[in-house]
Scaffold this motif. Structure first.
Motif, mmCIF file in Angstrom:
data_model
loop_
_atom_site.group_PDB
_atom_site.id
_atom_site.type_symbol
_atom_site.label_atom_id
_atom_site.label_comp_id
_atom_site.label_asym_id
_atom_site.label_seq_id
_atom_site.Cartn_x
_atom_site.Cartn_y
_atom_site.Cartn_z
ATOM 1 N N PRO A 71 -46.823 0.115 -59.107
ATOM 2 C CA PRO A 71 -45.620 0.947 -58.971
ATOM 3 C C PRO A 71 -45.630 2.141 -59.912
ATOM 4 O O PRO A 71 -46.238 2.111 -60.987
ATOM 5 C CB PRO A 71 -44.483 -0.017 -59.317
ATOM 6 N N ASN A 72 -44.945 3.186 -59.499
ATOM 7 C CA ASN A 72 -44.716 4.350 -60.344
ATOM 8 C C ASN A 72 -43.456 4.071 -61.166
ATOM 9 O O ASN A 72 -42.329 4.215 -60.675
ATOM 10 C CB ASN A 72 -44.535 5.605 -59.482
ATOM 11 N N LEU A 73 -43.627 3.648 -62.408
ATOM 12 C CA LEU A 73 -42.495 3.186 -63.203
ATOM 13 C C LEU A 73 -41.535 4.314 -63.565
ATOM 14 O O LEU A 73 -40.328 4.091 -63.671
ATOM 15 C CB LEU A 73 -43.000 2.488 -64.459
ATOM 16 N N LEU A 74 -42.058 5.527 -63.755
ATOM 17 C CA LEU A 74 -41.159 6.647 -64.035
ATOM 18 C C LEU A 74 -40.220 6.895 -62.861
ATOM 19 O O LEU A 74 -39.011 7.094 -63.028
ATOM 20 C CB LEU A 74 -41.974 7.905 -64.351
ATOM 21 N N TRP A 75 -40.775 6.872 -61.657
ATOM 22 C CA TRP A 75 -39.968 7.103 -60.455
ATOM 23 C C TRP A 75 -38.974 5.964 -60.244
ATOM 24 O O TRP A 75 -37.794 6.199 -59.963
ATOM 25 C CB TRP A 75 -40.874 7.262 -59.243
ATOM 26 N N LEU A 84 -30.003 3.610 -57.277
ATOM 27 C CA LEU A 84 -30.762 3.417 -56.039
ATOM 28 C C LEU A 84 -31.600 2.145 -56.132
ATOM 29 O O LEU A 84 -32.004 1.737 -57.224
ATOM 30 C CB LEU A 84 -31.672 4.630 -55.792
ATOM 31 N N PRO A 85 -31.876 1.503 -55.001
ATOM 32 C CA PRO A 85 -32.676 0.276 -55.042
ATOM 33 C C PRO A 85 -34.116 0.546 -55.485
ATOM 34 O O PRO A 85 -34.707 1.566 -55.135
ATOM 35 C CB PRO A 85 -32.624 -0.236 -53.592
ATOM 36 N N VAL A 86 -34.643 -0.374 -56.262
ATOM 37 C CA VAL A 86 -36.009 -0.273 -56.767
ATOM 38 C C VAL A 86 -36.926 -1.134 -55.919
ATOM 39 O O VAL A 86 -36.579 -2.266 -55.561
ATOM 40 C CB VAL A 86 -36.067 -0.733 -58.242
ATOM 41 N N ARG A 87 -38.091 -0.601 -55.595
ATOM 42 C CA ARG A 87 -39.083 -1.361 -54.833
ATOM 43 C C ARG A 87 -40.107 -1.942 -55.804
ATOM 44 O O ARG A 87 -40.738 -1.203 -56.556
ATOM 45 C CB ARG A 87 -39.766 -0.473 -53.805
ATOM 46 N N GLY A 207 -58.287 -10.268 -71.037
ATOM 47 C CA GLY A 207 -58.601 -8.908 -70.643
ATOM 48 C C GLY A 207 -57.407 -7.967 -70.734
ATOM 49 O O GLY A 207 -56.308 -8.344 -71.122
ATOM 50 N N TYR A 208 -57.646 -6.726 -70.353
ATOM 51 C CA TYR A 208 -56.634 -5.676 -70.363
ATOM 52 C C TYR A 208 -56.137 -5.512 -68.932
ATOM 53 O O TYR A 208 -56.888 -5.119 -68.044
ATOM 54 C CB TYR A 208 -57.269 -4.385 -70.898
ATOM 55 N N ARG A 209 -54.866 -5.826 -68.704
ATOM 56 C CA ARG A 209 -54.337 -5.885 -67.333
ATOM 57 C C ARG A 209 -53.137 -4.951 -67.167
ATOM 58 O O ARG A 209 -52.007 -5.404 -66.948
ATOM 59 C CB ARG A 209 -53.921 -7.317 -67.002
ATOM 60 N N PRO A 210 -53.312 -3.632 -67.286
ATOM 61 C CA PRO A 210 -52.164 -2.721 -67.193
ATOM 62 C C PRO A 210 -51.495 -2.737 -65.830
ATOM 63 O O PRO A 210 -50.269 -2.563 -65.744
ATOM 64 C CB PRO A 210 -52.763 -1.345 -67.506
ATOM 65 N N ALA A 211 -52.241 -2.948 -64.758
ATOM 66 C CA ALA A 211 -51.632 -2.978 -63.423
ATOM 67 C C ALA A 211 -50.710 -4.184 -63.284
ATOM 68 O O ALA A 211 -49.615 -4.086 -62.711
ATOM 69 C CB ALA A 211 -52.715 -3.013 -62.345
ATOM 70 N N GLY A 212 -51.132 -5.332 -63.810
ATOM 71 C CA GLY A 212 -50.286 -6.516 -63.771
ATOM 72 C C GLY A 212 -49.011 -6.309 -64.576
ATOM 73 O O GLY A 212 -47.912 -6.674 -64.133
ATOM 74 N N SER A 213 -49.138 -5.689 -65.756
ATOM 75 C CA SER A 213 -47.953 -5.414 -66.566
ATOM 76 C C SER A 213 -47.002 -4.467 -65.846
ATOM 77 O O SER A 213 -45.777 -4.625 -65.912
ATOM 78 C CB SER A 213 -48.362 -4.820 -67.917
ATOM 79 N N ALA A 214 -47.548 -3.476 -65.142
ATOM 80 C CA ALA A 214 -46.698 -2.529 -64.405
ATOM 81 C C ALA A 214 -45.944 -3.231 -63.284
ATOM 82 O O ALA A 214 -44.758 -2.957 -63.051
ATOM 83 C CB ALA A 214 -47.552 -1.393 -63.849
ATOM 84 N N ARG A 215 -46.609 -4.146 -62.591
ATOM 85 C CA ARG A 215 -45.915 -4.876 -61.517
ATOM 86 C C ARG A 215 -44.829 -5.787 -62.096
ATOM 87 O O ARG A 215 -43.743 -5.921 -61.519
ATOM 88 C CB ARG A 215 -46.933 -5.660 -60.680
ATOM 89 N N GLN A 216 -45.119 -6.413 -63.238
ATOM 90 C CA GLN A 216 -44.086 -7.229 -63.884
ATOM 91 C C GLN A 216 -42.903 -6.368 -64.320
ATOM 92 O O GLN A 216 -41.736 -6.757 -64.147
ATOM 93 C CB GLN A 216 -44.678 -7.961 -65.090
ATOM 94 N N MET A 217 -43.181 -5.190 -64.874
ATOM 95 C CA MET A 217 -42.099 -4.298 -65.292
ATOM 96 C C MET A 217 -41.244 -3.873 -64.101
ATOM 97 O O MET A 217 -40.001 -3.817 -64.196
ATOM 98 C CB MET A 217 -42.672 -3.065 -65.994
ATOM 99 N N ALA A 218 -41.868 -3.590 -62.979
ATOM 100 C CA ALA A 218 -41.101 -3.225 -61.789
ATOM 101 C C ALA A 218 -40.188 -4.367 -61.356
ATOM 102 O O ALA A 218 -39.050 -4.143 -60.925
ATOM 103 C CB ALA A 218 -42.048 -2.834 -60.647
ATOM 104 N N ALA A 219 -40.670 -5.607 -61.491
ATOM 105 C CA ALA A 219 -39.832 -6.765 -61.152
ATOM 106 C C ALA A 219 -38.602 -6.826 -62.054
ATOM 107 O O ALA A 219 -37.489 -7.105 -61.590
ATOM 108 C CB ALA A 219 -40.650 -8.048 -61.271
#
Length: 297
Positions: A71-75, A84-87, A207-219
């Motif tokens: 996800p684009n966390l800034l957006w 607005l609803p977050v995806r 390991g380094y998992r920035p994509a996983g952290s971003a998806r968790q943050m979006a949740a």
């Protein structure tokens, strides 16, 4: 060990006698089960508990969900500001279902649930979804998710929004040292060498998992209804929060305790957004009697 939970391979550590009252520890954003200090786990076991820890989905040794979008966390954050609803690729409720799946895989019907930061949000969702399975709820350095609550201090937000210059171990290590120093406890500072050792061990494990952290943050960002739902909870609840938390300010813990009927709030002076030596003992002081009362349900 790996278990199948909610259709995913989840890494689990199960410590203590299986006949003892179970305590499920749920860790926060981007953090692995090893972020629960050994002294915390050992104290719970000595107090007569079975302690279950796990890596949340998308982090550590649990299932990677890289087939899902990043996800684009800034957006998404801008959308929150305008109501607005977050995806999000998945929800906090999905992560709560993972946690129940861990209990199911281990044959555990009910447990005390203790969550830190995002883990506190997952724990709240567990208590809302199946209160009959939650002996007690403990929400540590977490939040109700209400929109009016304050966010991180500016200097912390600046570090959060930064990225390592590359994915090499030295660059990632330096990034996380800056982050954990920014959110750490002023009253219980971790020596720099010890902090680097902890971070390096965590990186080499999961390991380094920035994509996983971003998806968790979006949740987290998308979970906008939980604050209102918390008023319906009737689970024995303890809210623990550092008075000096620069990432999730104390007001967030205070709001959580106000919303949950009968919740007890304990504030720890000098504690930030971590689980440091000294601070851990201050958290255990109210936690152990809370677990004992919950076991009498």
């Amino acid at each position: 060990m790996k278990v199948q939970a909610n259709g995913l391979a989840i890494e689990v550590e199960d410590t203590g006698p299986h006949g003892a009252p179970p305590v499920l520890l749920v860790m926060g954003l981007g953090m692995q089960l090893t972020a629960w200090p050994a002294s915390f786990v050992e104290t719970l076991v000595r107090a007569g508990h079975r302690v279950i820890r796990f890596d949340n989905r998308d982090i550590g040794l649990s299932a990677r969900l890289d087939h899902l979008a990043v996800p684009n966390l800034l957006w998404e954050g801008m959308k929150v500001r305008f109501g607005l609803p977050v995806r999000a690729p998945y929800s906090v409720a999905d992560m709560a279902a993972d946690a129940f799946g861990v209990l199911d895989a281990l044959g555990v019907r009910e447990a005390h649930v203790v969550g830190a930061s995002m883990g506190g949000m997952i724990a709240q969702r567990m208590a809302l979804a199946a209160p009959e399975r939650v002996l007690s709820l403990t929400s540590i350095m977490s939040s109700s998710g209400a929109r009016h609550l304050p966010g991180p201090r500016p200097q912390v937000l600046q570090v959060l929004m930064s990225r390592p210059k590359d994915h090499s171990e030295p660059a990632v290590l330096a990034h996380y040292v800056r982050l954990f120093q920014a959110i750490g406890s002023p009253g219980y500072p971790i020596p720099p060498d010890e902090l680097r050792k902890r971070i390096r061990e965590s990186m080499r494990r999961g390991g380094y998992r920035p994509a996983g952290s971003a998806r968790q943050m979006a949740a987290i960002v998308a979970d906008t209804s939980r604050a209102q739902e918390l008023r319906s909870l009737r689970v024995p609840t303890l809210v623990l929060h550092g008075a000096d938390d620069p990432l999730v300010p104390l007001a967030c813990g205070e709001d959580t305790a106000r919303r949950i009927p009968g919740a007890q709030l304990v504030t720890v002076p000098g504690l930030g957004h971590d689980l440091p030596p000294g601070g851990v003992e201050r958290l255990l002081e109210p936690l152990l009697p809370h677990l004992a009362v919950g076991s009498q349900r």
